[in-house]
Design a protein around this motif. Sequence first.
Motif, mmCIF file in Angstrom:
data_model
loop_
_atom_site.group_PDB
_atom_site.id
_atom_site.type_symbol
_atom_site.label_atom_id
_atom_site.label_comp_id
_atom_site.label_asym_id
_atom_site.label_seq_id
_atom_site.Cartn_x
_atom_site.Cartn_y
_atom_site.Cartn_z
ATOM 1 N N HIS A 37 62.485 44.604 60.140
ATOM 2 C CA HIS A 37 62.513 44.064 61.496
ATOM 3 C C HIS A 37 63.510 42.912 61.635
ATOM 4 O O HIS A 37 63.375 42.031 62.477
ATOM 5 N N THR A 38 64.553 42.905 60.794
ATOM 6 C CA THR A 38 65.674 41.997 60.989
ATOM 7 C C THR A 38 66.537 42.504 62.139
ATOM 8 O O THR A 38 66.449 43.662 62.525
ATOM 9 N N GLY A 39 67.389 41.630 62.692
ATOM 10 C CA GLY A 39 68.263 42.084 63.765
ATOM 11 C C GLY A 39 68.911 40.978 64.574
ATOM 12 O O GLY A 39 69.772 41.242 65.407
ATOM 13 N N THR A 40 68.534 39.726 64.334
ATOM 14 C CA THR A 40 69.093 38.627 65.121
ATOM 15 C C THR A 40 70.559 38.381 64.794
ATOM 16 O O THR A 40 71.348 38.037 65.680
ATOM 17 N N GLY A 41 70.941 38.552 63.537
ATOM 18 C CA GLY A 41 72.294 38.228 63.107
ATOM 19 C C GLY A 41 73.204 39.411 62.905
ATOM 20 O O GLY A 41 74.303 39.258 62.342
ATOM 21 N N ILE A 42 72.789 40.601 63.338
ATOM 22 C CA ILE A 42 73.630 41.791 63.216
ATOM 23 C C ILE A 42 73.647 42.540 64.540
ATOM 24 O O ILE A 42 72.801 42.310 65.407
ATOM 25 N N GLN A 43 74.603 43.416 64.691
ATOM 26 C CA GLN A 43 74.686 44.248 65.884
ATOM 27 C C GLN A 43 73.774 45.455 65.667
ATOM 28 O O GLN A 43 73.966 46.234 64.740
ATOM 29 N N THR A 44 72.754 45.606 66.518
ATOM 30 C CA THR A 44 71.735 46.639 66.297
ATOM 31 C C THR A 44 71.803 47.776 67.307
ATOM 32 O O THR A 44 70.872 48.556 67.410
ATOM 33 N N GLY A 45 72.899 47.878 68.069
ATOM 34 C CA GLY A 45 72.973 48.915 69.086
ATOM 35 C C GLY A 45 72.186 48.516 70.319
ATOM 36 O O GLY A 45 72.103 47.341 70.688
ATOM 37 N N THR A 46 71.569 49.488 70.962
ATOM 38 C CA THR A 46 70.856 49.202 72.214
ATOM 39 C C THR A 46 69.696 48.228 72.026
ATOM 40 O O THR A 46 69.359 47.480 72.943
ATOM 41 N N SER A 47 69.097 48.185 70.846
ATOM 42 C CA SER A 47 67.957 47.283 70.634
ATOM 43 C C SER A 47 68.365 45.822 70.540
ATOM 44 O O SER A 47 67.503 44.942 70.461
ATOM 45 N N SER A 48 69.666 45.527 70.573
ATOM 46 C CA SER A 48 70.097 44.129 70.690
ATOM 47 C C SER A 48 69.559 43.511 71.969
ATOM 48 O O SER A 48 69.476 42.277 72.087
ATOM 49 N N ILE A 49 69.196 44.329 72.941
ATOM 50 C CA ILE A 49 68.555 43.830 74.162
ATOM 51 C C ILE A 49 67.344 42.981 73.794
ATOM 52 O O ILE A 49 67.101 41.931 74.405
ATOM 53 N N PHE A 50 66.589 43.370 72.770
ATOM 54 C CA PHE A 50 65.436 42.602 72.307
ATOM 55 C C PHE A 50 65.836 41.568 71.258
ATOM 56 O O PHE A 50 65.508 40.389 71.382
ATOM 57 N N PHE A 51 66.539 41.978 70.204
ATOM 58 C CA PHE A 51 66.772 41.115 69.052
ATOM 59 C C PHE A 51 67.763 39.990 69.325
ATOM 60 O O PHE A 51 67.588 38.883 68.821
ATOM 61 N N PRO A 255 48.545 32.686 76.774
ATOM 62 C CA PRO A 255 49.955 32.403 76.514
ATOM 63 C C PRO A 255 50.552 33.421 75.544
ATOM 64 O O PRO A 255 50.003 33.690 74.477
ATOM 65 N N LEU A 256 51.675 33.993 75.930
ATOM 66 C CA LEU A 256 52.477 34.809 75.026
ATOM 67 C C LEU A 256 53.573 33.877 74.516
ATOM 68 O O LEU A 256 54.480 33.510 75.256
ATOM 69 N N PRO A 257 53.518 33.456 73.258
ATOM 70 C CA PRO A 257 54.279 32.290 72.810
ATOM 71 C C PRO A 257 55.785 32.536 72.717
ATOM 72 O O PRO A 257 56.255 33.668 72.580
ATOM 73 N N ALA A 258 56.535 31.433 72.771
ATOM 74 C CA ALA A 258 57.988 31.474 72.602
ATOM 75 C C ALA A 258 58.336 31.732 71.140
ATOM 76 O O ALA A 258 57.600 31.333 70.228
ATOM 77 N N THR A 259 59.475 32.402 70.920
ATOM 78 C CA THR A 259 59.966 32.676 69.572
ATOM 79 C C THR A 259 61.438 32.302 69.485
ATOM 80 O O THR A 259 62.245 32.739 70.303
ATOM 81 N N LEU A 260 61.767 31.496 68.497
ATOM 82 C CA LEU A 260 63.153 31.130 68.216
ATOM 83 C C LEU A 260 63.540 31.735 66.875
ATOM 84 O O LEU A 260 62.882 31.484 65.861
ATOM 85 N N SER A 261 64.612 32.552 66.859
ATOM 86 C CA SER A 261 65.020 33.264 65.647
ATOM 87 C C SER A 261 66.466 32.956 65.296
ATOM 88 O O SER A 261 67.328 32.862 66.173
ATOM 89 N N ASP A 277 66.473 37.160 58.545
ATOM 90 C CA ASP A 277 66.043 36.453 59.749
ATOM 91 C C ASP A 277 64.945 35.463 59.395
ATOM 92 O O ASP A 277 64.140 35.696 58.484
ATOM 93 N N VAL A 278 64.881 34.370 60.146
ATOM 94 C CA VAL A 278 63.727 33.488 60.121
ATOM 95 C C VAL A 278 63.370 33.174 61.574
ATOM 96 O O VAL A 278 64.248 32.891 62.391
ATOM 97 N N SER A 279 62.086 33.268 61.890
ATOM 98 C CA SER A 279 61.620 33.050 63.260
ATOM 99 C C SER A 279 60.542 31.983 63.284
ATOM 100 O O SER A 279 59.677 31.920 62.395
ATOM 101 N N HIS A 280 60.600 31.155 64.310
ATOM 102 C CA HIS A 280 59.563 30.158 64.572
ATOM 103 C C HIS A 280 58.822 30.570 65.841
ATOM 104 O O HIS A 280 59.427 30.729 66.900
ATOM 105 N N ILE A 314 58.120 33.288 60.422
ATOM 106 C CA ILE A 314 58.236 34.637 59.863
ATOM 107 C C ILE A 314 59.564 34.712 59.126
ATOM 108 O O ILE A 314 60.617 34.344 59.671
ATOM 109 N N PHE A 315 59.549 35.198 57.878
ATOM 110 C CA PHE A 315 60.748 35.324 57.052
ATOM 111 C C PHE A 315 60.985 36.800 56.765
ATOM 112 O O PHE A 315 60.070 37.503 56.301
ATOM 113 N N ARG A 316 62.228 37.266 57.008
ATOM 114 C CA ARG A 316 62.525 38.691 56.918
ATOM 115 C C ARG A 316 63.803 38.962 56.127
ATOM 116 O O ARG A 316 64.777 38.209 56.240
ATOM 117 N N LEU A 317 63.800 40.064 55.377
ATOM 118 C CA LEU A 317 64.983 40.558 54.665
ATOM 119 C C LEU A 317 65.106 42.051 54.915
ATOM 120 O O LEU A 317 64.093 42.767 54.981
#
Length: 412
Positions: A37-51, A255-261, A277-280, A314-317
């Motif tokens: 579920h990484t994707g913040t720092g790479i180009q993921t195609g259409t799902s970049s809309i979320f990531f 509350p649906l909480p904020a996420t910073l990645s 990725d790392v998310s807060h 959250i820590f992801r590889l």
Amino acid sequence: MKSKLLAFLGSALLSGTAVAGGYQVNLASQRQIGMGHTGTGIQTGTSSIFFNPGALSHIRENGVTIGASAISSHIAYRGTEPSGFSAEADNDFGTPFQVYAAYTVDELLTVGLGVYTPFGSGVRWGNEWNGRYALNEIDLQAIFFQPTVSYKIGDKLGLGLGFVVATGGVNLQRVLPVQGQDGTEGAIELDGGAKTGFGVNIGAFYQATEKFSIGIDYRSKIELEVEGGDVMFSNIPAAARGNFPEGAEFSASLPLPATLSLGIGYKVNEQLTLAADVSHVGWSEYESLRFNFSKPVAGSGVSESARNYDDAFIFRLGAEYQLNDKLALRGGAYYDQTPVQDGYLTPETPDADSRGLSAGIGYALSEKFSVDASFLYINKKKRTDSAEFSRSVAGTYKATAYIPGLALNYKF
């Protein structure tokens, strides 16, 4: 009876989920699930809309993606001694989904639309276990709609903004400590749809070199509010009906909480891509749950219980290896901290730190069509709340989940 009912009503409008910390569902793309579920720092195609909407401006082709996962979650409970009562939740399959569409207006501007389910789950404890006065059954659903615009500045930098419209609903059922004429225990059901909530998804993506990329994404907090929800009772004896009024309604907010990645990507060679990725997650926004009733229930028009969630990381590889022109192999892992403090463990959120392992493949059926398949295994740590400190059903909880998923992609 009154104290039991207030404790019953004061529990959360949330489901115990074996998917992510709290009541989050991190299943936004089958390709990215395969990569942890990484994707913040790479180009993921259409799902970049979320990531990362900023990365959407770097896509090379227009496209549509439709995907879904099937969650098989298992939550086991064992009560404290001397009873040692044990139970296992009989959960239905959860089916979070994602739909993305992206269109390149010109070389700099790309627009898109995402529909996805980042929060929600369900649990079925039944009406025989010793925690039935705290929870019998619950379903929580949240659906996000996100129109998005992304603009490319030069060859390397992309900025993106998504406007999020959220809706959802909740259904909660529990047993009451009263008995009807046939000896069957009473029950209460809360059912309501949430008002529309609004938020943003903002991202920036920077392709620093041919091999290295970095991204940052912020998904804002959204408050979902239920107003005019139905309060329904069954098997209430005549002598107790004054405490359980017909036609009562409830309101509550969630509350649906904020996420910073923050994410990075590194292309080792033409075949191998690595991502981290790392998310807060701002779970501390969830301090308490308050129910307001249109008519007094058990003698009170208000019920409130503390939650006092902590912020969590959250820590992801993840990795992807392009074996040939058609087949890509993927793998990943993550560690997800729980926001639930000791003493606040409940049947709705019997949460603990999670370890996730994933694998996936991508296969090109033709120049325009491709499929992504993923499998995610989640193992939450065993966790115990003692009777001395528990605010709900004391005991030990253990949760696991098995999550296959499939998506179809079309480029045009």
